[in-house]
Scaffold this active site. Structure first.
Site, PDB file in Angstrom:
ATOM      1  N   LYS A 288      44.109  61.323  59.726  1.00  0.00           N
ATOM      2  CA  LYS A 288      44.414  60.983  58.294  1.00  0.00           C
ATOM      3  C   LYS A 288      44.504  62.495  57.583  1.00  0.00           C
ATOM      4  O   LYS A 288      45.445  62.631  56.829  1.00  0.00           O
ATOM      5  CB  LYS A 288      43.189  60.639  57.540  1.00  0.00           C
ATOM      6  CG  LYS A 288      43.417  59.234  56.689  1.00  0.00           C
ATOM      7  CD  LYS A 288      42.087  58.967  56.217  1.00  0.00           C
ATOM      8  CE  LYS A 288      42.621  57.432  55.098  1.00  0.00           C
ATOM      9  NZ  LYS A 288      40.950  56.925  54.661  1.00  0.00           N
TER      10      LYS A 288
ATOM     11  N   PHE B 147      36.134  54.886  37.497  1.00  0.00           N
ATOM     12  CA  PHE B 147      36.702  53.526  36.555  1.00  0.00           C
ATOM     13  C   PHE B 147      38.085  53.571  36.994  1.00  0.00           C
ATOM     14  O   PHE B 147      38.831  53.342  35.799  1.00  0.00           O
ATOM     15  CB  PHE B 147      36.348  53.497  35.237  1.00  0.00           C
ATOM     16  CG  PHE B 147      34.913  53.645  34.960  1.00  0.00           C
ATOM     17  CD1 PHE B 147      34.047  52.436  35.242  1.00  0.00           C
ATOM     18  CD2 PHE B 147      34.156  54.819  34.675  1.00  0.00           C
ATOM     19  CE1 PHE B 147      32.604  52.557  35.235  1.00  0.00           C
ATOM     20  CE2 PHE B 147      32.563  54.656  34.774  1.00  0.00           C
ATOM     21  CZ  PHE B 147      32.051  53.552  34.785  1.00  0.00           C
TER      22      PHE B 147
ATOM     23  N   CYS C 289      37.822  45.591  44.607  1.00  0.00           N
ATOM     24  CA  CYS C 289      36.528  45.807  43.791  1.00  0.00           C
ATOM     25  C   CYS C 289      35.916  44.685  43.087  1.00  0.00           C
ATOM     26  O   CYS C 289      34.788  44.416  43.195  1.00  0.00           O
ATOM     27  CB  CYS C 289      36.879  46.852  42.745  1.00  0.00           C
ATOM     28  SG  CYS C 289      37.929  48.306  43.382  1.00  0.00           S
TER      29      CYS C 289
ATOM     30  N   ARG D  37      44.268  43.553  49.724  1.00  0.00           N
ATOM     31  CA  ARG D  37      42.793  42.930  49.869  1.00  0.00           C
ATOM     32  C   ARG D  37      42.611  42.103  48.854  1.00  0.00           C
ATOM     33  O   ARG D  37      42.605  42.109  47.623  1.00  0.00           O
ATOM     34  CB  ARG D  37      41.972  44.020  49.796  1.00  0.00           C
ATOM     35  CG  ARG D  37      41.927  44.911  51.011  1.00  0.00           C
ATOM     36  CD  ARG D  37      40.978  46.144  51.256  1.00  0.00           C
ATOM     37  NE  ARG D  37      41.661  47.243  50.297  1.00  0.00           N
ATOM     38  CZ  ARG D  37      40.817  48.330  49.826  1.00  0.00           C
ATOM     39  NH1 ARG D  37      39.506  48.420  50.515  1.00  0.00           N
ATOM     40  NH2 ARG D  37      41.445  49.019  49.223  1.00  0.00           N
TER      41      ARG D  37
HETATM   42  C1  UGA Z   1      38.941  47.763  39.031  1.00  0.00           C
HETATM   43  C2  UGA Z   1      38.776  48.410  37.698  1.00  0.00           C
HETATM   44  O1  UGA Z   1      39.611  47.804  36.724  1.00  0.00           O
HETATM   45  C3  UGA Z   1      38.501  49.844  37.470  1.00  0.00           C
HETATM   46  O2  UGA Z   1      38.177  50.147  36.204  1.00  0.00           O
HETATM   47  C4  UGA Z   1      37.544  50.117  38.668  1.00  0.00           C
HETATM   48  O3  UGA Z   1      37.236  51.465  38.779  1.00  0.00           O
HETATM   49  C5  UGA Z   1      38.074  49.612  40.045  1.00  0.00           C
HETATM   50  O4  UGA Z   1      38.148  48.152  40.001  1.00  0.00           O
HETATM   51  C6  UGA Z   1      36.887  49.842  41.215  1.00  0.00           C
HETATM   52  O5  UGA Z   1      35.888  49.609  40.895  1.00  0.00           O
HETATM   53  O6  UGA Z   1      37.391  50.752  41.744  1.00  0.00           O
HETATM   54  P1  UGA Z   1      41.503  47.571  40.213  1.00  0.00           P
HETATM   55  O7  UGA Z   1      40.814  46.458  41.402  1.00  0.00           O
HETATM   56  O8  UGA Z   1      42.267  48.857  40.893  1.00  0.00           O
HETATM   57  O9  UGA Z   1      40.567  48.208  39.380  1.00  0.00           O
HETATM   58  O10 UGA Z   1      42.470  46.680  39.502  1.00  0.00           O
HETATM   59  P2  UGA Z   1      42.498  46.044  38.013  1.00  0.00           P
HETATM   60  O11 UGA Z   1      43.605  46.401  37.169  1.00  0.00           O
HETATM   61  O12 UGA Z   1      41.278  45.899  37.505  1.00  0.00           O
HETATM   62  O13 UGA Z   1      42.870  44.453  38.484  1.00  0.00           O
HETATM   63  C7  UGA Z   1      41.783  43.708  39.225  1.00  0.00           C
HETATM   64  C8  UGA Z   1      42.561  42.256  39.357  1.00  0.00           C
HETATM   65  O14 UGA Z   1      42.411  41.624  38.188  1.00  0.00           O
HETATM   66  C9  UGA Z   1      44.083  42.200  40.016  1.00  0.00           C
HETATM   67  O15 UGA Z   1      44.094  41.163  40.839  1.00  0.00           O
HETATM   68  C10 UGA Z   1      44.901  41.986  38.748  1.00  0.00           C
HETATM   69  O16 UGA Z   1      46.043  41.136  38.676  1.00  0.00           O
HETATM   70  C11 UGA Z   1      43.712  40.919  37.980  1.00  0.00           C
HETATM   71  N1  UGA Z   1      43.937  40.900  36.223  1.00  0.00           N
HETATM   72  C12 UGA Z   1      43.562  41.977  35.718  1.00  0.00           C
HETATM   73  C13 UGA Z   1      44.127  39.671  35.874  1.00  0.00           C
HETATM   74  O17 UGA Z   1      44.473  38.742  36.617  1.00  0.00           O
HETATM   75  N2  UGA Z   1      44.448  39.719  34.380  1.00  0.00           N
HETATM   76  C14 UGA Z   1      44.255  40.910  33.648  1.00  0.00           C
HETATM   77  O18 UGA Z   1      44.279  40.735  32.504  1.00  0.00           O
HETATM   78  C15 UGA Z   1      43.658  41.846  34.401  1.00  0.00           C
END
Ligand code: UGA
Length: 437
Positions: free
Chosen positions: A36, A153, A264, A332
């Site tokens: 990596k 976040f 997450c 994932r």
């Molecule tokens: C999430 C959090 O948003 C971050 O703040 C956090 O830091 C991160 O986890 C972590 O713990 O590392 P992430 O998993 O990258 O981020 O993506 P998101 O944008 O939160 O989406 C998560 C899931 O929810 C996706 O499958 C997305 O499609 C879904 N989602 C999101 C919905 O179905 N509806 C929404 O309105 C928003």
């Protein structure tokens, strides 16, 4: 200039390292994975993340960023050591702390001078104390380090932007000295505003889980409202918009879909539940969010079966979008996985297309046909299912798609396709919680 080492070059570690370098610190991104580091040194990134490549190049050029597989030396050279290794789901939903604790041991062996040990990884509440005890038990001088919980976040796909323009930065520490140094690490952020929140270690750890779980809960909530909208003839987009105009609710994370995925939310909800059970505190809302999300993924499968009136065996279906959300190649816990596995078990033949996540999905599912071109993927299929909200899918040439397909069914699990256009092209379609035209 603060000298920082980030241990772990996954998406959190890499983005944190690059972001801290961009803030003017001198950063070493360190990892025991030699390949990596070799790749990073030759410009090959382990993840796809908007803006990351250019920012890495710029910071290497300015001598603020380097990569090293010599973790010990990196620690010795730095004043702030950031733990950013993975905490995958372990037994009974608990977060697996083995990588974090192993890094803490390495740090304890290399405390040549006063250092701040920072945890970025998402760790169960109480882990800070565990890490402090572990290091204390291994060094003679307890004044050699202070501990900080500094949760992330970052959303995949906009992680660098989230790092550089955060809503808040949590610095959880009992040490004033460590707090001041960490404030300095994030200095450019509070020239105009002050997003920095100082808390205890446990409070910082709790903020991370409480935030992720709340967002996941919000998604499960709007998904269930969407399902009820379908039953009563209401439109979930109008409902979500109007709800969001209430400042107490806010319009973020109210977009209905096929159920949340990613590395997450699913893992963190399970971990929070495990923590609550260990402490004999009931968290029925978190439990419900998990169940609702499972149901939502299943509901998408039922929707496509219903569109075929139950007769789905031997059909050919194209799945557009494999990533758990747009702008990432991460698959994932993606809802597409459940969809593919369920369709496979019903004897459906599957074509799949994702702008960048084909390779990732092919690592775990190899009995479907992958395509590099969207329009090839829909050739002679009976139905199309949109699983990820890629921009490319928002402006599909529906006429062309319909011409190439042998059937006329389309399931839009992300509500991104205009329903008037679908009707105009003669599609039989479904989506999540909309009033059908
Ligand atoms: C999430 C959090 O948003 C971050 O703040 C956090 O830091 C991160 O986890 C972590 O713990 O590392 P992430 O998993 O990258 O981020 O993506 P998101 O944008 O939160 O989406 C998560 C899931 O929810 C996706 O499958 C997305 O499609 C879904 N989602 C999101 C919905 O179905 N509806 C929404 O309105 C928003």
């Amino acid at each position: 200039m603060n000298k920082i080492t980030i241990i772990g070059t996954g998406y959190v570690g890499l983005v944190t390292g690059v972001g801290m370098a961009e803030f003017g610190n001198r950063v070493i991104c360190s990892d025991i994975d030699k390949t990596k580091i070799k790749n990073l040194n030759s410009g090959v990134l382990p993840i796809y993340e908007l803006g990351l490549e250019e920012t890495i190049k710029r910071n290497i050029k300015n001598n603020r960023l380097s990569f090293s597989s010599d973790v010990k030396e990196s620690i010795i050279k730095s004043d702030v050591i950031v733990i950013a290794v993975g905490t995958p789901e372990g037994e009974n939903g608990k977060a697996d702390m083995s990588y974090v604790l192993s890094v803490a041991k390495t740090i304890s062996k290399n405390l040549n001078d006063y250092k701040i040990v920072v945890t970025k990884s998402t760790v169960p509440i109480g882990s800070g104390k565990q890490i402090i005890d572990l290091i204390n038990n291994r060094v003679n001088n307890q004044n050699l380090f202070d501990y900080v919980s500094n949760p992330e976040f970052l959303r995949e796909g906009s992680a660098l932007k989230d790092f550089l323009w955060p809503d808040r930065v949590i610095i959880g520490t009992d040490s004033e000295k460590a707090y001041e140094i960490m404030r300095n690490v994030y200095r450019p952020l509070y020239i105009n505003t002050n997003p920095i929140v100082h808390t205890s270690v446990e409070t910082a750890e709790m903020i991370k889980y409480a935030s992720n779980s709340f967002l996941a809960l919000k998604i499960s909530y709007i998904n269930e409202i969407a399902n009820l909208c379908e039953a009563v003839g209401a439109d979930v987009h109008k409902v979500a918009n109007a709800m969001g105009q209430d400042g107490r609710i806010s319009d973020k994370f109210l977009h209905p879909g096929p159920g949340f995925g990613g590395s997450c939310f699913p893992k963190d909800l399970e971990a929070l539940l495990a923590i609550s059970e260990k402490n004999n505190v009931k968290m029925k809302t978190v439990e419900a969010a998990i169940i609702a999300n499972y149901n939502q993924k299943q509901r998408m499968v039922e929707k496509i079966i219903n569109l075929f009136h139950g007769d789905i065996k031997n059909k050919k279906i194209a799945i557009l979008g494999l990533a758990f959300k747009a702008n990432t190649d991460d698959i994932r816990e993606s809802s597409a996985i459940n969809m593919i596995n369920s369709l496979n078990s019903h004897g459906v033949s599957i074509n799949a297309y994702d702008p960048i996540a084909n390779n990732e999905m092919a690592k775990i599912i190899n009995n479907i046909n992958y395509f590099d071109n969207l329009y090839d993927a829909v050739n002679k299929v009976d139905a199309v299912i949109i699983m990820t909200e890629w921009n490319e899918f928002r402006s599909l040439d529906l006429k062309k798609i319909k011409r190439k397909m042998s059937g006329n069914i389309l399931l839009d699990t992300r509500n991104i396709i205009n329903m008037d256009e679908l009707s105009a092209q003669g599609f039989v379609y479904d989506n999540v919680g909309r009033i059908k035209k």
